[in-house]
Write an enzyme that holds these catalytic residues in place. Structure first.
Site, mmCIF file in Angstrom:
data_model
loop_
_atom_site.group_PDB
_atom_site.id
_atom_site.type_symbol
_atom_site.label_atom_id
_atom_site.label_comp_id
_atom_site.label_asym_id
_atom_site.label_seq_id
_atom_site.Cartn_x
_atom_site.Cartn_y
_atom_site.Cartn_z
ATOM 1 N N LEU A 1 75.348 -14.051 89.199
ATOM 2 C CA LEU A 1 73.893 -13.975 89.373
ATOM 3 C C LEU A 1 73.426 -12.794 88.542
ATOM 4 O O LEU A 1 74.058 -11.739 88.574
ATOM 5 C CB LEU A 1 73.549 -13.721 90.838
ATOM 6 C CG LEU A 1 73.567 -14.903 91.788
ATOM 7 C CD1 LEU A 1 73.451 -14.419 93.213
ATOM 8 C CD2 LEU A 1 72.461 -15.865 91.472
ATOM 9 N N ASP A 2 72.359 -12.933 87.782
ATOM 10 C CA ASP A 2 71.928 -11.783 86.984
ATOM 11 C C ASP A 2 71.187 -10.771 87.848
ATOM 12 O O ASP A 2 70.985 -10.978 89.048
ATOM 13 C CB ASP A 2 71.138 -12.213 85.733
ATOM 14 C CG ASP A 2 69.848 -12.906 86.084
ATOM 15 O OD1 ASP A 2 69.446 -12.819 87.247
ATOM 16 O OD2 ASP A 2 69.233 -13.521 85.192
ATOM 17 N N VAL A 3 70.806 -9.647 87.236
ATOM 18 C CA VAL A 3 70.336 -8.500 88.026
ATOM 19 C C VAL A 3 69.128 -8.871 88.887
ATOM 20 O O VAL A 3 69.051 -8.531 90.070
ATOM 21 C CB VAL A 3 69.975 -7.332 87.088
ATOM 22 C CG1 VAL A 3 69.406 -6.181 87.893
ATOM 23 C CG2 VAL A 3 71.194 -6.862 86.341
ATOM 24 N N ARG B 1 64.147 -19.587 84.857
ATOM 25 C CA ARG B 1 62.883 -18.903 84.581
ATOM 26 C C ARG B 1 62.163 -19.604 83.434
ATOM 27 O O ARG B 1 60.946 -19.746 83.430
ATOM 28 C CB ARG B 1 63.139 -17.442 84.213
ATOM 29 C CG ARG B 1 63.631 -16.654 85.395
ATOM 30 C CD ARG B 1 63.653 -15.172 85.148
ATOM 31 N NE ARG B 1 64.398 -14.564 86.248
ATOM 32 C CZ ARG B 1 65.631 -14.105 86.160
ATOM 33 N NH1 ARG B 1 66.253 -14.097 85.006
ATOM 34 N NH2 ARG B 1 66.247 -13.632 87.223
#
Lengths: 339, 416
Positions: A93-95, A232
């Site tokens: 999972l990204d930040v 996104r």
């Protein structure tokens, strides 16, 4: 470590704003602290001849055998017993994203690879905001443009979502490498197991609108082989399709394969006992899912038939009595066929 | 030559335990088999003259394993209390080589010719076999102090004092330093000095773990530095607190200490008393780098927009802010000021929020906002102070402040 029941898979809830590496490190340090706090085994003894005054009195000294603990085994000399734990991360999972984050300890690292090879779908809750566009598609990026969004209705949004789902359905069939006119394809489709078993671009298998209150909206996206940035971008493109623009306010993973939000440990429960419990609770679920996927694809596609031995090995490592018997039989049968 | 070398190694083993010195005369006197004893001594005689390389090796070994030559009996003495048994190992080392030449000289002329060098295959009696001490050699070099701790008095005593050798050996040159020290001669005086300064007994171990280098310092220098601190009107208990909380303080020269005290006084514009309070509360300010402190002050003044007197108040309340990472400082301030809407004067009143993690502040604020309790204005009812927001543990926060159960809080965390 095996005695402590620390081998297997578990899920944690990764908070937004923290890199996944930091989450893994935090868990490692907490586990190490608790493991090292546990009582250690007694130091080795060794026999030394210590001088002591002879029983006769006077200045005479005689040597008496005594066993003394070896100083090299002293905790202050030897240092902590565990210095490193092998903790592997599942789908990253990204930040900025939050949600279910699968980790493996010990032989769980092997299961992680197997789980990866199952190509299970993940579910995300994605929040969006109409009327803005930024350079990195998230709400914290640099603003590029502002637009109006009064003309958008829920029907229009859902129409776009249906289009997205349709195109992705087609991609799904193309990348799953199955001839649609066969019995195998039918059987897989009945079980709901049609999905690409190799590399593919990100595919959205289902998308729907959970909430719609202008300018905000919330989507639920089932997908595989995605990245959070891709999701996104999807939000951004939805905005463009609706003749407006949109940024993504939240990406939250609510399911990763078999692990749901309920299985995930929140930050307050990152300790040895909860993790052991979580590993135990998830064991059966992981096992059945692996078996189901691998078995179905083994029976149906000729490409996967050679994986029979792998499967029996896998189930042995998972280690439940009844499944072991079943797969061993199947493995034997296959060997005969091949021979 | 090869045979000699082997003997040399064998005798090296024997020597290392220092029993050899005691044993040789006894064997000569005992007369169980005098001929053999003589022969062995002859071999010994060859040792200094013969194999140069082997000798070098032995010497190197002796130097490295400082203290290993002391009688193992006394080294392993569990009580470590009787002063007689703790003979300084360095003296022993010096003493031993003196014994050897004597013996050699005595036997050299009479025994050299008629006794052939014995071979490794020669049959030896049971008695003799028992007398051969086959302790493994200490490693010439090693990455860990574990190999030496059972043979070195100094290390053993330090362990009993509570020094974490597994930490110390990671430090550069600290391991070598400890091995070359002698407890009675070098370590004791520093320990007594530290006790005089006021370091607690149970703090000595952790202190030396953090700063093993103080054992190699000159005692007079240390005394001068303490005298300097005293001359600056620091009380005895204050000095004790500063030294035990910042173990490296006493390694700084007087000029450097003076510079640093001056820096804090000028940079912050504090009075002498407040500067003293500041460094007593956080003595690691004196031993740390000054550059980050300067940067943090600039960040507070220019980027966060605090007034100079506000910064003084903040620093006096939480000196830790000076050593915090400036990135974290900015992020925390950004969240507190721009998202939670807390004005500067409130932050000056509760500067401890800057010490807590941003993640914690954010989670709690969002939970309170979700419950409709996020009210940080003291003028209005149901006010929640920033101190309460960050300092309470999770359970207390949930029940007292948020008036919700822990389970609710955890479930809420999973929706973020």
């Amino acid at each position: 470590m095996a005695a402590a029941g620390l081998a297997g898979l578990f899920a944690v809830y990764k908070p937004a704003g923290v890199a996944w590496g930091r989450v893994r490190e935090a868990l490692e340090t907490r586990l190490l602290r608790e493991l090292n706090a546990a009582p250690e085994r007694a130091p080795r003894q060794r026999v030394r001849f210590l001088p002591s005054p002879a029983p006769g009195g006077g200045g005479a000294v005689e040597l008496v055998a005594a066993s003394v603990p070896v100083l090299a085994d002293h905790p202050l000399v030897r240092g902590p017993r565990f210095r490193k734990l092998k903790i592997g991360a599942g789908h990253r999972l990204d930040v900025k994203a939050s949600g279910v984050f699968v980790l493996g300890i010990g032989h769980g690292n092997k299961l992680l690879t197997d789980l990866y090879n199952c190509h299970l779908t993940k579910v995300y809750t994605v929040g969006g905001l109409f009327g803005k566009a930024t350079d990195d598609f998230s709400d914290t990026g640099n603003l590029i443009e502002k637009t109006t969004f009064d003309h958008i209705t829920r029907e229009k949004l859902e129409r776009i979502l249906a289009v997205i789902q349709g195109t992705n359905q087609k991609a799904l069939l193309t990348y799953s490498n199955i001839d649609m006119k066969t019995q195998e394809a039918y059987e897989l489709a009945v079980k709901g197991l049609i999905r690409p078993m190799g590399k593919s671009p990100p595919i959205i298998t289902a998308i729907r609108c959970l909430q719609f209150a202008l300018p905000e909206f919330q989507l639920e996206i089932h997908c595989l082989h995605e990245t959070q940035q891709y999701l996104r971008k999807v939000v951004h493109e939805i905005g463009l399709e609706l003749k407006s623009s949109a940024v993504c306010t939240q990406v939250r993973r609510t399911r990763d394969g078999v692990f749901t939000v309920d299985d995930a440990l929140p930050r307050t429960q990152w300790n040895l006992q909860s993790i052991q419990e979580a590993i135990r609770n998830c064991q059966l679920k992981v096992e059945t899912e692996l078996e189901k996927t691998l078995a179905a694809h083994e029976e149906n596609s000729p490409l996967h038939q050679l994986d029979g031995t792998q499967l029996s090995m896998l189930c042995r490592s998972v280690g439940e009595q009844h499944t072991r018997a079943a797969t061993c039989q199947r493995g034997d049968g296959q060997q005969k066929e091949r021979g | 030559m090869a045979v000699w070398a082997r003997h040399a190694a064998r005798w090296g083993c024997l020597l290392s335990t220092a029993r050899a010195a005691a044993e040789l005369p006894r064997r000569l006197r005992g007369g169980g088999c005098p001929a053999r004893a003589c022969r062995e001594l002859a071999r010994l005689a060859v040792l200094p003259a013969g194999k140069e390389a082997a000798l070098c090796g032995l010497q190197g070994y002796r130097q490295l394993s400082a203290g290993s030559c002391s009688p193992p009996d006394s080294a392993k003495d569990a009580a470590f209390s009787s002063p007689q048994s703790n003979l300084p190992s360095v003296q022993q080392e010096q003493a031993k080589p003196e014994i050897l030449p004597d013996l050699n000289a005595k036997i050299l002329d009479e025994a050299w010719d008629d006794i052939p060098p014995s071979s490794a295959l020669e049959v030896i009696s049971e008695e003799e076999a028992v007398q051969i001490i086959a302790e493994p050699l200490l490693p010439i070099q090693s990455t860990t102090l574990r190999d030496y701790v059972d043979h070195s008095e100094t290390l053993a005593k330090l362990v009993h004092l509570g020094v974490d050798l597994s930490q110390v050996e990671k430090r550069q040159k600290a391991g070598q330093l400890l091995l070359t020290l002698d407890f009675e001669k070098d370590v004791k005086k520093i320990l007594l000095f530290l006790k005089d300064v006021g370091v607690e007994d149970n703090q000595l171990g952790p202190f030396l773990t953090k700063n093993p280098y103080i054992l190699g310092e000159d005692l007079e220098d240390l005394e001068t530095r303490v005298a300097y601190l005293k001359s600056k009107k620091f009380g005895k208990s204050e000095i004790a607190q500063m030294v035990s909380r910042a173990p490296y303080l006493l390694l700084f020269s007087v000029e450097r200490l003076d510079n640093r005290l001056g820096f804090f006084k000028n940079e912050l514009g504090l009075s002498v008393k407040k500067t003293k309070d500041l460094v007593v509360r956080l003595p690691r300010l004196l031993t740390g780098k000054l550059e980050p402190v300067k940067e943090n002050l600039q960040v507070c003044q220019i980027e966060l927009g605090f007034q100079r007197n506000e910064i003084q108040q903040i620093v006096c309340k939480t000196p830790k802010i000076l050593t915090a990472s400036k990135k974290r400082l900015k992020q925390t301030f950004d969240y507190l000021h721009n998202i939670m809407g807390i004005p500067h004067h409130m932050l000056t009143r509760f500067p401890q929020v800057f010490n807590s993690k941003l993640l914690r502040i954010r989670e709690r604020h969002m939970f309170l906002a979700f419950l409709g309790r996020a009210q940080y204005d003291p003028a209005q009812p149901s006010y929640i102070s920033l101190d309460q927001l960050v300092s309470l543990p999770d359970e207390v926060f949930c029940t007292e402040i948020a008036k919700a159960s822990m389970q609710d809080f955890e479930n809420f965390l999973k929706t973020l």
